[in-house]
Design a protein around this motif. Structure first.
Motif, mmCIF file in Angstrom:
data_model
loop_
_atom_site.group_PDB
_atom_site.id
_atom_site.type_symbol
_atom_site.label_atom_id
_atom_site.label_comp_id
_atom_site.label_asym_id
_atom_site.label_seq_id
_atom_site.Cartn_x
_atom_site.Cartn_y
_atom_site.Cartn_z
ATOM 1 N N VAL A 56 -0.429 -24.056 -9.530
ATOM 2 C CA VAL A 56 -1.170 -23.229 -10.420
ATOM 3 C C VAL A 56 -2.236 -22.221 -9.547
ATOM 4 C CG1 VAL A 56 -2.785 -22.744 -12.448
ATOM 5 C CG2 VAL A 56 -1.002 -24.377 -12.683
ATOM 6 N N LEU A 57 -2.128 -21.164 -9.290
ATOM 7 C CA LEU A 57 -3.017 -20.424 -8.732
ATOM 8 C C LEU A 57 -3.773 -19.314 -9.752
ATOM 9 C CD1 LEU A 57 -0.733 -18.726 -5.724
ATOM 10 C CD2 LEU A 57 -2.925 -20.336 -5.349
ATOM 11 N N ASP A 58 -5.043 -19.658 -9.563
ATOM 12 C CA ASP A 58 -6.222 -19.029 -10.631
ATOM 13 C C ASP A 58 -7.586 -18.785 -9.942
ATOM 14 O OD1 ASP A 58 -7.553 -18.517 -12.914
ATOM 15 O OD2 ASP A 58 -7.353 -20.546 -13.605
ATOM 16 N N ASP A 59 -7.568 -17.362 -9.829
ATOM 17 C CA ASP A 59 -8.652 -16.892 -9.177
ATOM 18 C C ASP A 59 -9.775 -16.794 -9.955
ATOM 19 O OD1 ASP A 59 -7.883 -14.687 -10.205
ATOM 20 O OD2 ASP A 59 -7.736 -13.649 -8.484
ATOM 21 N N GLY A 60 -9.435 -16.730 -11.401
ATOM 22 C CA GLY A 60 -10.553 -16.667 -12.543
ATOM 23 C C GLY A 60 -10.845 -15.126 -12.805
ATOM 24 N N ILE A 61 -9.901 -14.297 -12.186
ATOM 25 C CA ILE A 61 -10.038 -12.950 -12.423
ATOM 26 C C ILE A 61 -8.820 -12.412 -13.191
ATOM 27 C CG2 ILE A 61 -10.399 -10.711 -11.500
ATOM 28 C CD1 ILE A 61 -12.067 -12.248 -9.244
ATOM 29 N N GLY A 62 -7.645 -12.745 -12.496
ATOM 30 C CA GLY A 62 -6.542 -11.948 -13.003
ATOM 31 C C GLY A 62 -5.729 -13.241 -13.872
ATOM 32 N N GLU A 63 -4.535 -12.904 -14.158
ATOM 33 C CA GLU A 63 -3.586 -13.895 -14.871
ATOM 34 C C GLU A 63 -3.305 -14.834 -13.967
ATOM 35 O OE1 GLU A 63 -1.664 -15.492 -18.179
ATOM 36 O OE2 GLU A 63 -3.136 -13.529 -18.183
ATOM 37 N N ILE B 185 7.788 -36.885 -14.236
ATOM 38 C CA ILE B 185 6.332 -37.183 -13.786
ATOM 39 C C ILE B 185 6.016 -35.890 -13.133
ATOM 40 C CG2 ILE B 185 5.145 -38.564 -12.519
ATOM 41 C CD1 ILE B 185 6.238 -40.029 -14.885
ATOM 42 N N ALA B 186 5.102 -35.171 -13.893
ATOM 43 C CA ALA B 186 4.559 -33.892 -13.138
ATOM 44 C C ALA B 186 3.152 -34.055 -12.483
ATOM 45 C CB ALA B 186 4.589 -32.750 -14.209
ATOM 46 N N GLU B 187 3.213 -33.542 -11.116
ATOM 47 C CA GLU B 187 1.992 -33.393 -10.614
ATOM 48 C C GLU B 187 1.570 -32.052 -10.415
ATOM 49 O OE1 GLU B 187 -1.022 -34.555 -7.726
ATOM 50 O OE2 GLU B 187 -0.120 -35.646 -9.341
ATOM 51 N N VAL B 188 0.181 -31.891 -10.868
ATOM 52 C CA VAL B 188 -0.409 -30.325 -10.970
ATOM 53 C C VAL B 188 -1.044 -30.101 -9.836
ATOM 54 C CG1 VAL B 188 -1.624 -28.883 -12.291
ATOM 55 C CG2 VAL B 188 0.090 -30.664 -13.504
ATOM 56 N N LYS B 189 -1.111 -29.081 -9.113
ATOM 57 C CA LYS B 189 -1.864 -28.661 -7.928
ATOM 58 C C LYS B 189 -2.479 -27.305 -8.273
ATOM 59 C CE LYS B 189 -1.970 -32.505 -5.641
ATOM 60 N NZ LYS B 189 -3.044 -33.367 -5.476
ATOM 61 N N THR B 190 -3.702 -27.104 -8.317
ATOM 62 C CA THR B 190 -4.436 -25.999 -8.715
ATOM 63 C C THR B 190 -5.125 -25.632 -7.679
ATOM 64 O OG1 THR B 190 -4.375 -26.775 -11.014
ATOM 65 C CG2 THR B 190 -5.761 -24.784 -10.321
ATOM 66 N N ARG B 191 -5.213 -23.909 -7.297
ATOM 67 C CA ARG B 191 -6.110 -23.786 -6.057
ATOM 68 C C ARG B 191 -6.541 -22.169 -6.712
ATOM 69 N NH1 ARG B 191 -5.251 -27.905 -4.776
ATOM 70 N NH2 ARG B 191 -4.389 -28.675 -2.735
ATOM 71 N N ARG B 192 -7.688 -21.895 -6.239
ATOM 72 C CA ARG B 192 -8.165 -20.419 -6.426
ATOM 73 C C ARG B 192 -7.379 -19.525 -5.673
ATOM 74 N NH1 ARG B 192 -12.044 -22.781 -8.704
ATOM 75 N NH2 ARG B 192 -14.289 -22.818 -8.980
ATOM 76 N N TYR C 191 -6.037 -22.131 1.677
ATOM 77 C CA TYR C 191 -5.938 -23.271 2.411
ATOM 78 C C TYR C 191 -4.321 -23.944 2.137
ATOM 79 C CZ TYR C 191 -10.913 -23.408 2.565
ATOM 80 O OH TYR C 191 -12.303 -23.556 2.927
ATOM 81 N N GLY C 192 -3.416 -22.849 2.036
ATOM 82 C CA GLY C 192 -2.112 -23.257 1.718
ATOM 83 C C GLY C 192 -1.721 -23.223 0.347
ATOM 84 N N HIS C 193 -0.328 -23.045 0.130
ATOM 85 C CA HIS C 193 0.282 -23.268 -1.256
ATOM 86 C C HIS C 193 -0.068 -24.669 -1.787
ATOM 87 C CE1 HIS C 193 3.053 -22.857 -4.463
ATOM 88 N NE2 HIS C 193 2.973 -21.312 -4.095
ATOM 89 N N PRO C 194 -0.407 -24.691 -3.059
ATOM 90 C CA PRO C 194 -0.353 -26.091 -3.765
ATOM 91 C C PRO C 194 0.440 -26.629 -3.496
ATOM 92 C CG PRO C 194 -1.190 -23.844 -5.245
ATOM 93 C CD PRO C 194 -0.564 -23.336 -3.934
ATOM 94 N N PHE C 195 1.909 -26.370 -3.424
ATOM 95 C CA PHE C 195 2.781 -27.211 -3.318
ATOM 96 C C PHE C 195 2.702 -27.955 -1.874
ATOM 97 C CE2 PHE C 195 5.707 -24.242 -5.763
ATOM 98 C CZ PHE C 195 5.598 -25.055 -6.940
ATOM 99 N N GLU C 196 2.031 -27.546 -0.804
ATOM 100 C CA GLU C 196 1.733 -28.209 0.413
ATOM 101 C C GLU C 196 1.210 -29.434 0.239
ATOM 102 O OE1 GLU C 196 0.734 -25.268 3.519
ATOM 103 O OE2 GLU C 196 1.784 -23.617 2.512
#
Length: 118
Positions: free
Chosen positions: A101-108, A50-57, A61-66
Motif C-alpha cells: 500500500v502506497l498512501d501519501d495521505g493526499i491522493g488516492e 497468509i497476507a503480509e501488508v507493507k505500507t509506505r508513504r 526507501y524502496g517499494h514496499p514489496f522490497e
C-alpha cells in the motif's frame, strides 16, 4: 498512537478491503503467537492465504514489496503452520501473499497484490 502505527493500521484496513473486493474472505486479522504476527488470514476459494501488508508513504526507501525478504517469508510460512495447528487444520492448500500500500495521505492510496510469493 504513533504516526507510523496509524499508517500501518490504515494500510491493513485498505488491504483487507482490497482482498475482499477480489472475492476473498478475511477470517482473521493481526493474529499473534510467540513467533510473530500474521497481518491477514483469508480464504481464496479452497486456498488459505497468509497476507503480509507493507505500507509506505512514498518510494523514498524502496517499494514496499522490497521489505519482504527470504527471512520474512520463512517466518510467515512458520506462522501459517502455527495458525493451522491452533485452528486444528491439517495441510490445507496455503500460500503467502504480499499486499503493498502506497498512501501519501493526499491522493488516492495505491494497492498492489502479489500472490504466492512464498
Amino acid at each position: 498512537m504513533r504516526a507510523k502505527d496509524v499508517l500501518g493500521r490504515r494500510g491493513e484496513d485498505l488491504a483487507a478491503d482490497y482482498l475482499q473486493a477480489q472475492g476473498m474472505r478475511v477470517v482473521e486479522r493481526n493474529w499473534r503467537c510467540p513467533e510473530g504476527e500474521i497481518d491477514i488470514v483469508a480464504l481464496d476459494g479452497d486456498a488459505l492465504v497468509i497476507a503480509e501488508v507493507k505500507t509506505r508513504r512514498s518510494l523514498a526507501y524502496g517499494h514496499p514489496f522490497e521489505a519482504v525478504g527470504a527471512d520474512k517469508l520463512a517466518r510467515l510460512q512458520r506462522l501459517a503452520a502455527a495458525w493451522c495447528r491452533v485452528q486444528g487444520l491439517r495441510a490445507p492448500l496455503c500460500r503467502v501473499d504480499v499486499v503493498a500500500v502506497l498512501d501519501d495521505g493526499i491522493g488516492e492510496p495505491a494497492v498492489e497484490h502479489l500472490k504466492g510469493v512464498g
